[in-house]
Design a protein around this motif. Structure first.
Motif, short mmCIF file in Angstrom:
data_model
loop_
_atom_site.label_atom_id
_atom_site.label_comp_id
_atom_site.label_asym_id
_atom_site.label_seq_id
_atom_site.Cartn_x
_atom_site.Cartn_y
_atom_site.Cartn_z
N ASP A 1 43.35 74.95 72.92
CA ASP A 1 42.80 74.35 71.71
C ASP A 1 41.51 75.07 71.33
O ASP A 1 40.78 75.56 72.20
CB ASP A 1 42.54 72.86 71.99
CG ASP A 1 41.48 72.24 71.12
OD1 ASP A 1 41.83 71.48 70.22
OD2 ASP A 1 40.28 72.49 71.36
N VAL A 2 41.20 75.14 70.03
CA VAL A 2 39.99 75.81 69.57
C VAL A 2 39.09 74.84 68.81
O VAL A 2 39.51 73.75 68.42
CB VAL A 2 40.31 77.03 68.68
CG1 VAL A 2 41.10 78.07 69.47
CG2 VAL A 2 41.09 76.61 67.43
N HIS A 3 37.86 75.27 68.59
CA HIS A 3 36.90 74.46 67.85
C HIS A 3 37.30 74.36 66.38
O HIS A 3 38.03 75.21 65.86
CB HIS A 3 35.50 75.07 67.94
CG HIS A 3 35.01 75.24 69.33
ND1 HIS A 3 33.91 76.00 69.65
CD2 HIS A 3 35.47 74.77 70.51
CE1 HIS A 3 33.70 75.98 70.94
NE2 HIS A 3 34.65 75.24 71.49
N SER A 4 36.75 73.36 65.69
CA SER A 4 36.98 73.21 64.26
C SER A 4 35.63 73.12 63.55
O SER A 4 34.58 73.03 64.18
CB SER A 4 37.83 71.98 63.97
OG SER A 4 37.26 70.81 64.54
N GLY A 5 35.66 73.15 62.22
CA GLY A 5 34.43 73.33 61.46
C GLY A 5 33.85 72.08 60.83
O GLY A 5 32.92 72.18 60.03
N GLU A 6 34.36 70.90 61.19
CA GLU A 6 33.81 69.69 60.59
C GLU A 6 32.38 69.43 61.06
O GLU A 6 31.97 69.87 62.12
CB GLU A 6 34.67 68.47 60.94
CG GLU A 6 36.10 68.54 60.45
CD GLU A 6 37.03 69.17 61.47
OE1 GLU A 6 38.25 69.23 61.20
OE2 GLU A 6 36.55 69.62 62.52
N ASP A 7 31.64 68.66 60.26
CA ASP A 7 30.31 68.23 60.68
C ASP A 7 30.41 67.35 61.93
O ASP A 7 31.42 66.69 62.16
CB ASP A 7 29.64 67.41 59.57
CG ASP A 7 29.24 68.25 58.38
OD1 ASP A 7 29.45 69.47 58.40
OD2 ASP A 7 28.71 67.67 57.41
N VAL A 8 29.34 67.35 62.71
CA VAL A 8 29.25 66.47 63.87
C VAL A 8 28.30 65.32 63.55
O VAL A 8 27.57 65.35 62.56
CB VAL A 8 28.76 67.23 65.12
CG1 VAL A 8 29.74 68.31 65.51
CG2 VAL A 8 27.36 67.82 64.91
N ILE A 9 28.34 64.31 64.40
CA ILE A 9 27.50 63.12 64.20
C ILE A 9 26.24 63.24 65.05
O ILE A 9 26.30 63.57 66.24
CB ILE A 9 28.27 61.85 64.58
CG1 ILE A 9 29.48 61.68 63.66
CG2 ILE A 9 27.37 60.62 64.49
CD1 ILE A 9 30.40 60.54 64.07
N LEU A 10 25.10 62.97 64.42
CA LEU A 10 23.81 62.91 65.11
C LEU A 10 23.26 61.50 64.98
O LEU A 10 23.19 60.96 63.88
CB LEU A 10 22.83 63.91 64.47
CG LEU A 10 21.34 63.78 64.84
CD1 LEU A 10 21.11 64.06 66.32
CD2 LEU A 10 20.49 64.71 63.97
N ALA B 1 23.10 60.91 61.03
CA ALA B 1 23.34 61.95 60.04
C ALA B 1 24.58 62.74 60.40
O ALA B 1 25.03 62.73 61.56
CB ALA B 1 22.14 62.90 59.95
N LEU B 2 25.15 63.41 59.42
CA LEU B 2 26.18 64.41 59.65
C LEU B 2 25.50 65.77 59.74
O LEU B 2 24.60 66.07 58.96
CB LEU B 2 27.19 64.41 58.51
CG LEU B 2 28.04 63.15 58.35
CD1 LEU B 2 28.92 63.26 57.10
CD2 LEU B 2 28.91 62.92 59.58
N VAL B 3 25.95 66.60 60.69
CA VAL B 3 25.30 67.88 60.94
C VAL B 3 26.32 69.00 60.81
O VAL B 3 27.36 69.00 61.50
CB VAL B 3 24.65 67.92 62.34
CG1 VAL B 3 24.09 69.29 62.64
CG2 VAL B 3 23.56 66.85 62.45
N ALA B 4 26.03 69.97 59.95
CA ALA B 4 26.88 71.14 59.78
C ALA B 4 26.64 72.12 60.91
O ALA B 4 25.51 72.25 61.40
CB ALA B 4 26.59 71.82 58.44
N THR B 5 27.68 72.84 61.34
CA THR B 5 27.59 73.63 62.57
C THR B 5 27.87 75.11 62.40
O THR B 5 27.85 75.86 63.39
CB THR B 5 28.58 73.08 63.61
OG1 THR B 5 29.92 73.22 63.13
CG2 THR B 5 28.29 71.61 63.93
N ALA B 6 28.15 75.61 61.21
CA ALA B 6 28.55 77.02 61.03
C ALA B 6 27.47 77.97 61.54
O ALA B 6 26.27 77.67 61.48
CB ALA B 6 28.84 77.30 59.57
N GLY B 7 27.90 79.12 62.04
CA GLY B 7 26.98 80.14 62.50
C GLY B 7 26.74 81.20 61.44
O GLY B 7 27.27 81.13 60.32
#
Length: 585
Positions: free
Chosen positions: A543-552, A167-173
């Motif tokens: 470098d900083v983090h980005s907002g794309e989905d991650v892979i699970l 799955a793709l996983v969204a990561t926003a807080g």
């Protein structure tokens, strides 16, 4: 990066609780809450409220009726003209949608909570692997190096790729579209959103980092509901965000001393990583605590076998009498695979007997499996993130290979039965891409600008790393045609286009203006180096983090729920349902 995130905490605190509502409520609107899981309930009023006019109902009933007790009214929170309601350690026993209405007699707000049950238990054990900051480019590069590629086809698959559910996983807080490791790991551990730098809590407006509304972690739930064992394994400092989020309740991830105290209070059965400095008083060599506590001794007195080297860890794990194990192998972060196995950089000479992540996982499985009720184990390959922050891509890729080896070990271990759910996920991404190769023999001063040695499209061809060893590691990274991995988020730095063979990269140093960073001139005279002006503010050093989905990816009982696109809080739900952590069983 820890130094950047600590500075950012103050910015985040000033923003939280200012969402434009007349009342701020925790848990937040659309929160998913596990039946029976404990949480703190809080209402923050924008100004002074009259307690005789305050009303809080759930599905039309007074909150005290459903929670079993009434909230405490705070007239002036932090001494300011702001009132609040607080109710600690409550839970909801029935699933369903709860409509919450809060009013101060003048203004009101309505929001919904979704309370869900888990059903019967499907899995005896859960192993959650987190590749901190692991992006798609890390995975692809690890596959190329560890398996090889010819005529466009990889010669094999990674264990993290070869899993039946994805799955793709969204990561926003809760406070930002861009997350950090604290609140993203907290979402996995609790099923609740949080804010940058916070874990196990909803980040409220108070200044005290330890009084924010708490939410129960999976480590607490599995012990309380089933008497299961808990293991937390990392190659970063054990107090760092991802491992700490499995047990901690704190607004600021930098509160290392307090986090160690919360580890001791939670008593996980297996704790392994770096970070020994904050277990020891600063009066002891290498110690950094601000008090005189010796938590290594306290854990030993509480029944934990204590290891400071890989051989000590293995010896303790092999002893059938060991049911609790504390392994602290360095004062700070452990060294990555490339330094430990090949380059001998970092702190390897100071700590030559650090175990590999695979050895840590093997030891953890031996100890945790002695609990007949099952176990929850979180394993982090945390230096992927830290090396990527430093624009040190070779080290990051080698630690991705190491994570994959640990996953393979766990899958082989679990293959003896069908009772273990294994999940592999990142907590967030970095904006890095695999754009081609770099053609450079590293043998002489370049007579062509290094930028012109970047090969793209058909000119990229394939890299010529030597065949990997049995663990998937090529013996050299300084080959004449190597992968070109670049980040899209850059501070000012000297770009060498070459792997750092002495020590991990450090692209910036403190600037003349307080709170700013400039390019590290350590690399200024490296042949072919060019000063690259960044695209980030001067206050950012990496470098900083980005907002794309991650892979699970997932395998084992309960893994069929992993599909499509999910939110990071749903990863907790997958584990809770697999373990039957609700009240319906």
């Amino acid at each position: 990066m820890r130094r950047f995130l600590a500075a950012a905490a103050g910015i985040a605190i000033s923003m939280v609780g200012s969402a434009g509502f007349s009342q701020t409520v925790y848990p937040i609107d659309r929160a998913d809450i596990l039946v029976g899981a404990r949480f703190d309930f809080k209402v923050e009023f924008a100004g002074l409220a009259d307690p005789t006019k305050v009303s809080v109902t759930l599905n039309g009933k007074d909150h005290a009726e459903l929670f079993g007790k009434a909230a405490t009214f705070v007239e002036r929170e932090d001494g300011k003209d702001q009132s609040a309601l607080m109710l600690r350690d409550v839970s909801l026993a029935q699933p369903g949608v709860y409509r919450l209405r809060v009013s101060d007699g003048i203004n009101s707000r309505e929001l919904d909570w979704n309370v869900y049950d888990s059903g019967p238990r499907k899995a005896k054990n859960v192993i959650l692997f987190i590749g901190d900051g692991m992006s798609l480019a890390h995975r692809v590069a690890a596959r190329v190096l560890a398996k090889g590629i010819a005529e466009g086809k990889a010669r094999g698959k990674l264990a993290i790729d070869d899993m039946p559910h994805m799955a793709l996983v969204a990561t926003a807080g809760s406070d930002s579209i861009i997350t950090d490791s604290a609140n993203s790991a907290s979402a996995y551990a609790t099923g609740h959103k949080s804010a940058v730098n916070a874990m196990g809590v909803y980040a409220d407006r108070t200044l005290d980092p330890l009084d924010d509304p708490k939410v129960e972690t999976i480590s607490s739930l599995v012990k309380r509901r089933h008497g299961m064992a808990v293991g937390i394994v990392t190659n970063t400092e054990i107090e760092d965000a991802t491992p700490a989020a499995m047990v901690a309740h704190v607004r600021r991830r930098s509160e290392y001393d307090r986090i160690v105290e919360q580890f001791f209070a939670a008593q996980p059965d297996v704790i392994m990583g770096g970070g020994r400095a904050n277990f020891l008083s600063r009066s002891v060599e290498g110690g950094k605590r601000r008090d005189d506590s010796d938590f290594v001794a306290q854990f030993r007195d509480a029944g934990h076998g204590v290891a400071s080297t890989g051989p000590e860890m293995t010896s303790l794990a092999d002893d059938a009498k060991t049911t609790k194990l504390l392994g602290l192998f360095t004062l700070g972060n452990m060294d990555g695979a490339l330094d430990r196995k090949i380059l001998k950089g970092g702190t390897v000479r100071k700590f030559p007997e650090q175990p590999d992540l695979t050895e840590q996982v093997s030891a953890a499985l031996k100890v945790l499996a002695r609990n007949e009720a099952g176990f929850f184990l979180m394993v982090e390959s945390g230096m992927i993130d830290k090396y990527t922050h430093l624009l040190d891509m070779e080290r990051a890729v080698y630690d991705t290979i190491m994570l994959d080896n640990a996953v393979k070990l766990a899958r082989d271990w679990a293959s003896w039965g069908d009772d273990t759910l294994i999940l592999v996920v990142a907590d967030h991404t970095h904006p890095i891409g695999l754009v081609g190769t770099i053609e450079d023999d590293m043998a002489s001063v370049p007579n062509v600008a290094m930028r012109e040695r970047v090969r793209v499209y058909e000119r990229a061809g394939f890299p010529n790393y030597p065949a990997p060893d049995a663990e998937g590691y090529p013996a050299r990274v300084d080959v004449s045609r190597r992968l070109a991995l670049f980040s899209a988020s850059l501070p000012d730095h000297y770009e060498t286009f070459r792997p750092k063979l002495d020590n991990p990269n450090d692209p910036t140093v403190a600037g003349k203006e307080p709170g700013t960073y400039v390019a590290n001139e350590r690399y200024k005279n490296v042949p072919g180096a060019v000063l690259r002006f960044g695209n980030l503010p001067a206050m950012i050093n990496a470098d900083v983090h980005s907002g794309e989905d991650v892979i699970l990816t997932a395998v084992g009982p309960g893994s069929d729920r992993v599909r499509g696109q999910m939110d990071n809080t749903e990863v907790f739900r997958v584990m809770a349902e697999a373990l039957g952590l609700g009240l319906g069983d």
